[in-house]
Design a protein around this motif. Structure first.
Motif, short mmCIF file in Angstrom:
data_model
loop_
_atom_site.label_atom_id
_atom_site.label_comp_id
_atom_site.label_asym_id
_atom_site.label_seq_id
_atom_site.Cartn_x
_atom_site.Cartn_y
_atom_site.Cartn_z
N PRO A 1 0.82 -1.21 0.00
CA PRO A 1 0.00 0.00 0.00
C PRO A 1 0.85 1.26 0.00
N GLU A 2 0.40 2.25 -0.71
CA GLU A 2 1.03 3.57 -0.72
C GLU A 2 -0.05 4.62 -0.57
N GLY A 3 0.32 5.77 -0.09
CA GLY A 3 -0.66 6.80 0.23
C GLY A 3 -1.08 7.66 -0.92
N THR A 4 -2.31 8.14 -0.84
CA THR A 4 -2.81 9.12 -1.80
C THR A 4 -3.49 10.23 -1.02
N GLU A 5 -4.80 10.19 -1.00
CA GLU A 5 -5.58 11.27 -0.43
C GLU A 5 -5.00 11.74 0.91
N THR A 6 -4.83 13.06 1.03
CA THR A 6 -4.22 13.60 2.24
C THR A 6 -5.20 14.45 3.02
N THR A 7 -4.92 14.60 4.28
CA THR A 7 -5.73 15.45 5.15
C THR A 7 -4.93 16.72 5.43
N ASP A 8 -5.44 17.60 6.26
CA ASP A 8 -4.76 18.85 6.57
C ASP A 8 -3.40 18.62 7.21
N ASP A 9 -3.21 17.51 7.93
CA ASP A 9 -1.92 17.24 8.57
C ASP A 9 -1.00 16.43 7.64
N ASP A 10 -1.37 16.33 6.35
CA ASP A 10 -0.57 15.66 5.33
C ASP A 10 -0.45 14.15 5.56
N ALA A 11 -1.29 13.58 6.40
CA ALA A 11 -1.31 12.13 6.60
C ALA A 11 -2.33 11.53 5.64
N PRO A 12 -1.95 10.52 4.84
CA PRO A 12 -2.91 9.93 3.91
C PRO A 12 -4.10 9.33 4.64
N LYS A 13 -5.29 9.49 4.06
CA LYS A 13 -6.49 8.91 4.63
C LYS A 13 -6.57 7.43 4.31
N MET A 14 -6.01 7.05 3.14
CA MET A 14 -6.13 5.68 2.68
C MET A 14 -4.90 5.34 1.84
N PHE A 15 -4.50 4.09 1.89
CA PHE A 15 -3.37 3.63 1.10
C PHE A 15 -3.86 2.70 0.01
N HIS A 16 -3.14 2.70 -1.11
CA HIS A 16 -3.51 1.90 -2.27
C HIS A 16 -2.42 0.89 -2.59
N TYR A 17 -2.79 -0.17 -3.31
CA TYR A 17 -1.82 -1.15 -3.79
C TYR A 17 -1.29 -0.70 -5.15
N VAL A 18 0.04 -0.68 -5.28
CA VAL A 18 0.68 -0.30 -6.53
C VAL A 18 1.79 -1.29 -6.85
N ARG A 19 2.33 -1.22 -8.07
CA ARG A 19 3.44 -2.10 -8.45
C ARG A 19 4.66 -1.75 -7.62
N LYS A 20 5.24 -2.77 -7.00
CA LYS A 20 6.38 -2.58 -6.10
C LYS A 20 7.55 -1.91 -6.81
N ASN A 21 7.81 -2.29 -8.06
CA ASN A 21 8.96 -1.74 -8.77
C ASN A 21 8.79 -0.27 -9.14
N LYS A 22 7.62 0.30 -8.96
CA LYS A 22 7.37 1.71 -9.28
C LYS A 22 7.43 2.61 -8.04
N ILE A 23 7.45 2.01 -6.85
CA ILE A 23 7.39 2.79 -5.62
C ILE A 23 8.60 3.69 -5.44
N ALA A 24 9.80 3.12 -5.52
CA ALA A 24 11.02 3.91 -5.31
C ALA A 24 11.16 4.99 -6.37
N GLU A 25 10.91 4.65 -7.62
CA GLU A 25 11.00 5.63 -8.71
C GLU A 25 10.07 6.81 -8.44
N SER A 26 8.85 6.53 -8.04
CA SER A 26 7.89 7.58 -7.76
C SER A 26 8.33 8.44 -6.58
N ALA A 27 8.82 7.79 -5.52
CA ALA A 27 9.24 8.53 -4.33
C ALA A 27 10.42 9.44 -4.63
N VAL A 28 11.36 8.98 -5.47
CA VAL A 28 12.56 9.76 -5.77
C VAL A 28 12.32 10.78 -6.88
#
Length: 81
Positions: A13-40
């Motif tokens: 799971p990775e985060g999307t929708e954010t609240t005022d405190d920048d904490a995601p409300k919900m996490f989603h499933y994404v391709r593992k090999n895309k996580i680091a690329e997206s974060a960087v």
């Protein structure tokens, strides 16, 4: 509504929708090999449910997971094929 199964899905799971405190409300499933690329690089990933977003947060145990992503993930064949 039809669902398309993504090949080679190794997810967490990775985060999307954010609240005022920048904490995601919900996490989603994404391709593992895309996580680091997206974060960087700030590129967008596509969740199993179709949500498109840049990875900005990592989930903690007990974090809420998108029910659509969870349902799709649980119905995928073992090994992501």
């Amino acid at each position: 509504m039809s669902t398309q199964t993504l090949p080679e899905v190794d997810t967490r799971p990775e985060g999307t929708e954010t609240t005022d405190d920048d904490a995601p409300k919900m996490f989603h499933y994404v391709r593992k090999n895309k996580i680091a690329e997206s974060a960087v690089m700030g590129t967008h990933v596509v969740a199993l449910c179709g949500e498109v977003f840049p990875v900005t947060k990592s989930p903690k145990p007990g974090s809420p997971v998108c029910p659509d992503c969870k349902r799709i993930y649980e119905n995928l064949p073992p090994g992501g094929e």
